[in-house]
Design an enzyme around this catalytic site. Sequence first.
Site, short mmCIF file in Angstrom:
data_model
loop_
_atom_site.label_atom_id
_atom_site.label_comp_id
_atom_site.label_asym_id
_atom_site.label_seq_id
_atom_site.Cartn_x
_atom_site.Cartn_y
_atom_site.Cartn_z
N GLU A 80 0.83 -1.22 0.00
CA GLU A 80 0.00 0.00 0.00
C GLU A 80 0.86 1.27 0.00
O GLU A 80 0.42 2.33 0.48
CB GLU A 80 -0.97 -0.03 1.18
CG GLU A 80 -2.03 -1.12 1.00
CD GLU A 80 -3.15 -1.03 2.01
OE1 GLU A 80 -4.31 -0.89 1.61
OE2 GLU A 80 -2.87 -1.11 3.22
N HIS A 99 -0.39 4.90 8.10
CA HIS A 99 -1.51 4.04 7.72
C HIS A 99 -1.58 2.91 8.74
O HIS A 99 -0.58 2.21 8.96
CB HIS A 99 -1.34 3.48 6.30
CG HIS A 99 -2.37 2.42 5.99
ND1 HIS A 99 -3.72 2.66 6.06
CD2 HIS A 99 -2.25 1.11 5.65
CE1 HIS A 99 -4.38 1.56 5.77
NE2 HIS A 99 -3.51 0.60 5.52
N HIS A 101 -4.44 0.03 11.09
CA HIS A 101 -5.69 -0.74 11.04
C HIS A 101 -6.35 -0.82 12.42
O HIS A 101 -6.60 -1.91 12.93
CB HIS A 101 -5.41 -2.17 10.57
CG HIS A 101 -4.99 -2.30 9.14
ND1 HIS A 101 -4.67 -3.52 8.57
CD2 HIS A 101 -4.85 -1.39 8.16
CE1 HIS A 101 -4.33 -3.34 7.30
NE2 HIS A 101 -4.42 -2.05 7.03
N HIS A 167 -11.33 -1.26 6.82
CA HIS A 167 -9.90 -1.40 6.58
C HIS A 167 -9.08 -0.72 7.69
O HIS A 167 -8.36 -1.41 8.41
CB HIS A 167 -9.61 -0.78 5.20
CG HIS A 167 -8.19 -0.80 4.77
ND1 HIS A 167 -7.78 -0.39 3.51
CD2 HIS A 167 -7.05 -1.14 5.41
CE1 HIS A 167 -6.48 -0.51 3.39
NE2 HIS A 167 -6.01 -0.96 4.53
ZN LIG Z 1 -3.98 -1.33 5.04
#
Ligand SMILES: [Zn+2]
Length: 240
Positions: A80, A99, A101, A167
Amino acid sequence: MAHDELRAKVATACRVLGARQLVDGVLGHVSARAGEGMLTRCRGPRERGVARTEPADVRLADLAEGQHLEPGGGWDVPKEWPIHAALYQARPEVGAVVHAHPRAAVICSLAGLAPRPVIGSYNMPALRMALDGVPTYPRAILISRLELAREMLDAMGASRVCVLYGHGITAAGETVEQATVAALNLTELLSLTVTLAQLAASPPPLPAADLAELPDLGSRLNDQLTWQSLVAELGSEPGA
Ligand SMILES: [Zn+2]
């Protein structure tokens, strides 16, 4: 800032996110803009999870294809990577991206829960996020191509944060400290939102008179102090 200093800071941010349970196992990554590229948390030959990231796990990659700009050494740039690269390409003020989760982001997005401005001095940056509105990118896909990351950017607008449906979250800042603290504040806001929904509680929004009493402390100083305390909590672990 020198690359090695920035590399150490990105690693520390990963460890902070791990200590605060925003990342689990090998999922999640942090990056910082570095010249024409980005220093990105990669998965490496000595992988021990994001919470135990070391500076050597933070590698320089380009913004166009996510390719290594220094010897790869067995490290893989995260799939990603476009989340990071698209933000650096489109928003010159962005110097760092997180980023992660966090579970609360998944629950809020699946349940259609939008954070509301109901808290006050408990966490003023989180309140301001709720006042501004937290955008959601509506696709639960792996954001593994720049065109998908640009869709996320469209959903994100001018916000520093975005919930990714089913996500996780993306948080951006001018510095690693800002992006990390924004990710933590967003996660706290989402956790409160989940708990209030579980309690079937629907508190009223903060009254305008109380809002007017809350100072805007300015993000830069506040984030720096919060960062320093988060790093201190890590103690003397490597990379801290
Ligand atoms: Zn991710």
